[in-house]
Design a protein around this motif. Structure first.
Motif, PDB file in Angstrom:
ATOM      1  N   ALA A 271       0.845  -1.206   0.000  1.00 17.76           N
ATOM      2  CA  ALA A 271       0.000   0.000   0.000  1.00 17.76           C
ATOM      3  C   ALA A 271       0.873   1.245   0.000  1.00 17.76           C
ATOM      4  O   ALA A 271       0.555   2.233  -0.678  1.00 17.76           O
ATOM      5  CB  ALA A 271      -0.926  -0.018   1.211  1.00 17.76           C
ATOM      6  N   ASN A 272       1.978   1.221   0.755  1.00 13.76           N
ATOM      7  CA  ASN A 272       2.885   2.376   0.782  1.00 13.76           C
ATOM      8  C   ASN A 272       3.448   2.667  -0.603  1.00 13.76           C
ATOM      9  O   ASN A 272       3.794   3.803  -0.916  1.00 13.76           O
ATOM     10  CB  ASN A 272       4.055   2.136   1.750  1.00 13.76           C
ATOM     11  CG  ASN A 272       3.635   2.330   3.196  1.00 13.76           C
ATOM     12  OD1 ASN A 272       2.597   2.938   3.463  1.00 13.76           O
ATOM     13  ND2 ASN A 272       4.416   1.815   4.132  1.00 13.76           N
TER      14      ASN A 272
ATOM     15  N   VAL B 155      -4.477  -3.023  -2.284  1.00 15.11           N
ATOM     16  CA  VAL B 155      -4.282  -4.298  -1.557  1.00 15.11           C
ATOM     17  C   VAL B 155      -5.526  -4.627  -0.756  1.00 15.11           C
ATOM     18  O   VAL B 155      -6.060  -3.777  -0.039  1.00 15.11           O
ATOM     19  CB  VAL B 155      -3.136  -4.196  -0.510  1.00 15.11           C
ATOM     20  CG1 VAL B 155      -2.734  -5.585  -0.018  1.00 15.11           C
ATOM     21  CG2 VAL B 155      -1.956  -3.442  -1.013  1.00 15.11           C
ATOM     22  N   THR B 156      -5.950  -5.889  -0.814  1.00 18.55           N
ATOM     23  CA  THR B 156      -6.989  -6.378   0.099  1.00 18.55           C
ATOM     24  C   THR B 156      -6.367  -7.451   0.974  1.00 18.55           C
ATOM     25  O   THR B 156      -5.792  -8.421   0.486  1.00 18.55           O
ATOM     26  CB  THR B 156      -8.185  -6.971  -0.695  1.00 18.55           C
ATOM     27  OG1 THR B 156      -8.738  -5.926  -1.490  1.00 18.55           O
ATOM     28  CG2 THR B 156      -9.249  -7.497   0.246  1.00 18.55           C
TER      29      THR B 156
ATOM     30  N   LEU C 245      -3.006  -1.716  15.345  1.00 14.31           N
ATOM     31  CA  LEU C 245      -2.523  -2.349  14.100  1.00 14.31           C
ATOM     32  C   LEU C 245      -3.553  -2.150  12.976  1.00 14.31           C
ATOM     33  O   LEU C 245      -3.197  -1.869  11.826  1.00 14.31           O
ATOM     34  CB  LEU C 245      -2.273  -3.844  14.304  1.00 14.31           C
ATOM     35  CG  LEU C 245      -1.170  -4.256  15.289  1.00 14.31           C
ATOM     36  CD1 LEU C 245      -1.003  -5.762  15.297  1.00 14.31           C
ATOM     37  CD2 LEU C 245       0.161  -3.591  14.927  1.00 14.31           C
ATOM     38  N   ASP C 246      -4.820  -2.304  13.332  1.00 13.30           N
ATOM     39  CA  ASP C 246      -5.896  -2.132  12.344  1.00 13.30           C
ATOM     40  C   ASP C 246      -5.847  -0.710  11.767  1.00 13.30           C
ATOM     41  O   ASP C 246      -5.863  -0.522  10.544  1.00 13.30           O
ATOM     42  CB  ASP C 246      -7.242  -2.405  13.030  1.00 13.30           C
ATOM     43  CG  ASP C 246      -8.410  -2.093  12.117  1.00 13.30           C
ATOM     44  OD1 ASP C 246      -8.795  -2.973  11.347  1.00 13.30           O
ATOM     45  OD2 ASP C 246      -8.900  -0.942  12.158  1.00 13.30           O
ATOM     46  N   LYS C 247      -5.732   0.270  12.665  1.00 19.81           N
ATOM     47  CA  LYS C 247      -5.741   1.683  12.241  1.00 19.81           C
ATOM     48  C   LYS C 247      -4.526   1.968  11.345  1.00 19.81           C
ATOM     49  O   LYS C 247      -4.658   2.541  10.260  1.00 19.81           O
ATOM     50  CB  LYS C 247      -5.691   2.552  13.504  1.00 19.81           C
ATOM     51  CG  LYS C 247      -5.808   4.029  13.271  1.00 19.81           C
ATOM     52  CD  LYS C 247      -6.101   4.723  14.613  1.00 19.81           C
ATOM     53  CE  LYS C 247      -6.228   6.223  14.445  1.00 19.81           C
ATOM     54  NZ  LYS C 247      -4.958   6.914  14.341  1.00 19.81           N
ATOM     55  N   GLU C 248      -3.368   1.509  11.830  1.00 19.42           N
ATOM     56  CA  GLU C 248      -2.115   1.742  11.091  1.00 19.42           C
ATOM     57  C   GLU C 248      -2.198   1.140   9.673  1.00 19.42           C
ATOM     58  O   GLU C 248      -1.781   1.758   8.697  1.00 19.42           O
ATOM     59  CB  GLU C 248      -1.010   1.045  11.881  1.00 19.42           C
ATOM     60  CG  GLU C 248       0.389   1.503  11.650  1.00 19.42           C
ATOM     61  CD  GLU C 248       1.309   0.691  12.545  1.00 19.42           C
ATOM     62  OE1 GLU C 248       1.475   1.063  13.707  1.00 19.42           O
ATOM     63  OE2 GLU C 248       1.845  -0.340  12.066  1.00 19.42           O
ATOM     64  N   THR C 249      -2.787  -0.061   9.601  1.00 17.30           N
ATOM     65  CA  THR C 249      -2.854  -0.774   8.322  1.00 17.30           C
ATOM     66  C   THR C 249      -3.825  -0.078   7.370  1.00 17.30           C
ATOM     67  O   THR C 249      -3.522   0.130   6.194  1.00 17.30           O
ATOM     68  CB  THR C 249      -3.286  -2.245   8.563  1.00 17.30           C
ATOM     69  OG1 THR C 249      -2.441  -2.777   9.588  1.00 17.30           O
ATOM     70  CG2 THR C 249      -3.148  -3.099   7.326  1.00 17.30           C
TER      71      THR C 249
ATOM     72  N   VAL D 231      -4.589   0.015   3.092  1.00 12.80           N
ATOM     73  CA  VAL D 231      -4.970  -1.396   2.886  1.00 12.80           C
ATOM     74  C   VAL D 231      -6.462  -1.561   3.181  1.00 12.80           C
ATOM     75  O   VAL D 231      -6.955  -1.055   4.197  1.00 12.80           O
ATOM     76  CB  VAL D 231      -4.150  -2.314   3.833  1.00 12.80           C
ATOM     77  CG1 VAL D 231      -4.583  -3.772   3.692  1.00 12.80           C
ATOM     78  CG2 VAL D 231      -2.652  -2.150   3.590  1.00 12.80           C
ATOM     79  N   GLU D 232      -7.153  -2.294   2.323  1.00 11.83           N
ATOM     80  CA  GLU D 232      -8.540  -2.669   2.648  1.00 11.83           C
ATOM     81  C   GLU D 232      -8.495  -3.984   3.410  1.00 11.83           C
ATOM     82  O   GLU D 232      -7.855  -4.950   2.955  1.00 11.83           O
ATOM     83  CB  GLU D 232      -9.360  -2.840   1.362  1.00 11.83           C
ATOM     84  CG  GLU D 232     -10.836  -3.045   1.661  1.00 11.83           C
ATOM     85  CD  GLU D 232     -11.609  -3.642   0.488  1.00 11.83           C
ATOM     86  OE1 GLU D 232     -12.686  -4.203   0.737  1.00 11.83           O
ATOM     87  OE2 GLU D 232     -11.113  -3.563  -0.640  1.00 11.83           O
ATOM     88  N   ILE D 233      -9.144  -4.022   4.581  1.00 12.95           N
ATOM     89  CA  ILE D 233      -9.097  -5.262   5.376  1.00 12.95           C
ATOM     90  C   ILE D 233     -10.476  -5.911   5.370  1.00 12.95           C
ATOM     91  O   ILE D 233     -11.481  -5.261   5.649  1.00 12.95           O
ATOM     92  CB  ILE D 233      -8.673  -5.005   6.843  1.00 12.95           C
ATOM     93  CG1 ILE D 233      -7.398  -4.151   6.902  1.00 12.95           C
ATOM     94  CG2 ILE D 233      -8.464  -6.322   7.582  1.00 12.95           C
ATOM     95  CD1 ILE D 233      -6.931  -3.803   8.312  1.00 12.95           C
TER      96      ILE D 233
END
Ligand SMILES: Cc1cc2nc3c(=O)[nH]c(=O)nc-3n(C[C@H](O)[C@H](O)[C@H](O)COP(=O)(O)OP(=O)(O)OC[C@H]3O[C@@H](n4cnc5c(N)ncnc54)[C@H](O)[C@@H]3O)c2cc1C
Length: 443
Positions: A19-20, A25-26, A93-97, A102-104
């Motif tokens: 993503a960076n 990205v999923t 971690l969720d927030k950072e990602t 990134v789509e989670i």
């Protein structure tokens, strides 16, 4: 679009890397972001170890009459507090990602069939896939393994009360770390090892480990035959030189290593234990499909998983990058960190000495349990191994591993200036090694 299956250390870091770089990205995570490291492995073990060291330190101070009495652990409260902190970290971690772009997708199983990825039952288009579905505890197939009271690192968060008699199955790092924790909390712990205990640990570190586990009964070369009980565990039946015996137990913890979690991954080449076979670029046998982390087999270590994730992501991005497995630092966390990074060298001279007195070891001087430092140095001064058993040992071994990879020598340490007080004895031994090598060269 790149699909990443599994949001543990390997998959999460790979997704963020992609993503960076501006790629879509999923990330598919069937359970909690952070993987085993956060939810069942490194983090809970280090939380429990902190409490175990605190309990043991309180006993030491009480024995020396410095404090009134040792502390006792409230195990259910600890489990509750620990869980809350793990959830907080997962949130970070969720927030950072997500903030990286990134789509989670949570709560769905990702699947792969050759070149085709699925999220749940839905096929999804992808330019490439990174498989990072990790590993799970290795559970021996013996009778009684499903009884109530049999735990693994994945189920032990639900353990509410400290067992009075705990049998731990396993002879490696994980088993040793749990044994240290539960014996500190007051359980009567027996460790069952199929072969030798901590057999791959450096020969100078092993005695430190057994000394930290002095109140644990360690049974080596003892095969597990069955787990006994009707609905609840009552004991463990083992074999070995002494014949078959039953060891009474209220709980059994299976800590016998990990196995790759690859059942959802089909159509790629796999090895004998189900590991997804990759080359040093993390490419699988199917073009466009990469794999990283524990799903590719041992060593099962978070830093290796993360690094493999980055290598896989870079290759997806078209950056030619290979994994380098030389100089991997590791540790066994007991009373101190028994940290090390060693290589198989037939030419290195090794030097060892007891750990220094300083922060975290001062009160251990009378019992001689200040730890140990050891260095291995080649005739040309190259450093080929280090053991740092003491407070901060993991930091020392990590940085030394990097310097070793970079080709640093003992002579480079002549100009090294330490922080004082600290218990790092490695630099001192390296200065000494440099002096000896120069004297030998001059003579
Ligand atoms: C008790 C214990 C102690 C440990 N201690 C240490 C230590 O001190 N130091 C160290 O370096 N390592 C330690 N480890 C090992 C470390 O936890 C692992 O090496 C690391 O977590 C591997 O990362 P990974 O991303 O490859 O896999 P995992 O962490 O296993 O993550 C895989 C993720 O994929 C998800 N997943 C699985 N299948 C699917 C699917 N089909 N679809 C979608 N998602 C899926 C899982 O839910 C999980 O979140 C320990 C492990 C344990 C169990």
């Amino acid at each position: 679009m790149i699909i990443v299956l599994g949001g543990g250390p390997a998959g999460r870091i790979a997704s963020v890397r992609l993503a960076n770089a501006g790629v879509a990205v999923t990330l598919v995570e069937s359970s909690g972001i952070g993987g085993q490291c956060l939810h069942y492995g490194c983090m809970p073990v280090c939380a429990l170890n902190d409490a175990a060291r605190f309990v043991r330190a309180s006993r030491l101070f009480a024995d020396l009459s410095i404090t009134d009495q040792p502390v006792l652990v409230r195990f259910p409260q600890m489990q509750k507090e620990m869980h809350a902190i793990q959830q907080k970290i997962a949130g970070i971690l969720d927030k950072e990602t997500r903030e990286a772009g990134v789509e989670i997708v949570y709560g769905k199983h990702g699947r792969l069939s050759g070149r085709q990825a699925f999220i749940g039952d839905e096929p999804v288009e992808s330019d490439a896939v990174i498989v990072a579905t990790g590993s799970r505890p290795n559970v021996p197939k013996v009778e009684g393994v499903d009884l109530h009271g049999v735990w693994t690192p994945h189920t032990i968060p639900a353990l509410n009360n400290l067992p009075r008699r705990l049998v731990i199955i396993g002879g490696g790092v994980m088993a040793a770390e749990y044994a240290y924790i539960f014996s500190a909390f007051g359980s009567d712990v027996t460790l069952i090892c199929r072969s030798a205990f901590l057999k791959s640990l450096d020969k100078h570190l092993r005695p430190l480990a057994t000394s930290d586990l002095a109140d644990v009964e360690i049974r080596e070369n003892t095969p597990l035959l069955s787990i006994e009980g009707c609905s609840e565990v009552t004991g463990v039946r083992v074999g070995g030189d002494g014949g078959e015996v039953t060891i009474p137990a209220d709980a059994v913890l299976i800590a016998a290593g990990l196995v790759p979690r690859s059942e959802a991954i089909e159509g790629v080449r796999k090895g004998a234990i189900g590991e997804v076979v990759v080359d040093d670029h993390m490419r699988t046998s199917v073009p466009g499909i990469y794999a990283a982390g524990d799903v590719t087999g041992p060593p099962y270590l978070t830093p290796v998983a993360r690094h493999e994730g980055i290598v896989a992501a870079d290759n997806v991005l078209g950056i030619d990058r290979a994994m380098d497995y030389r100089f991997i630092p590791q540790s066994v966390n007991l009373g101190h960190e028994l940290a090390f990074c060693t290589t198989q060298s037939g030419t290195a001279a090794s030097m060892a000495m007891p750990g220094l007195a300083g922060p975290g070891t001062f009160w251990h001087v009378p019992s001689g349990t200040t730890g140990l430092v050891k260095v291995m140095v080649e005739p040309d001064g190259k450093i080929s191994g280090v053991c740092a058993a003491g407070p901060g040992g993991g930091l020392i071994a990590g940085y030394l591993a990097f310097l070793m990879k970079e080709g640093y020598t003992a002579h480079d340490f002549e100009e090294f200036m330490e922080v004082h007080p600290s218990t790092d004895g490695v630099y001192g031994l390296l200065k000494y090694a440099s002096e000896m090598l120069k004297r030998r060269g001059a003579g």
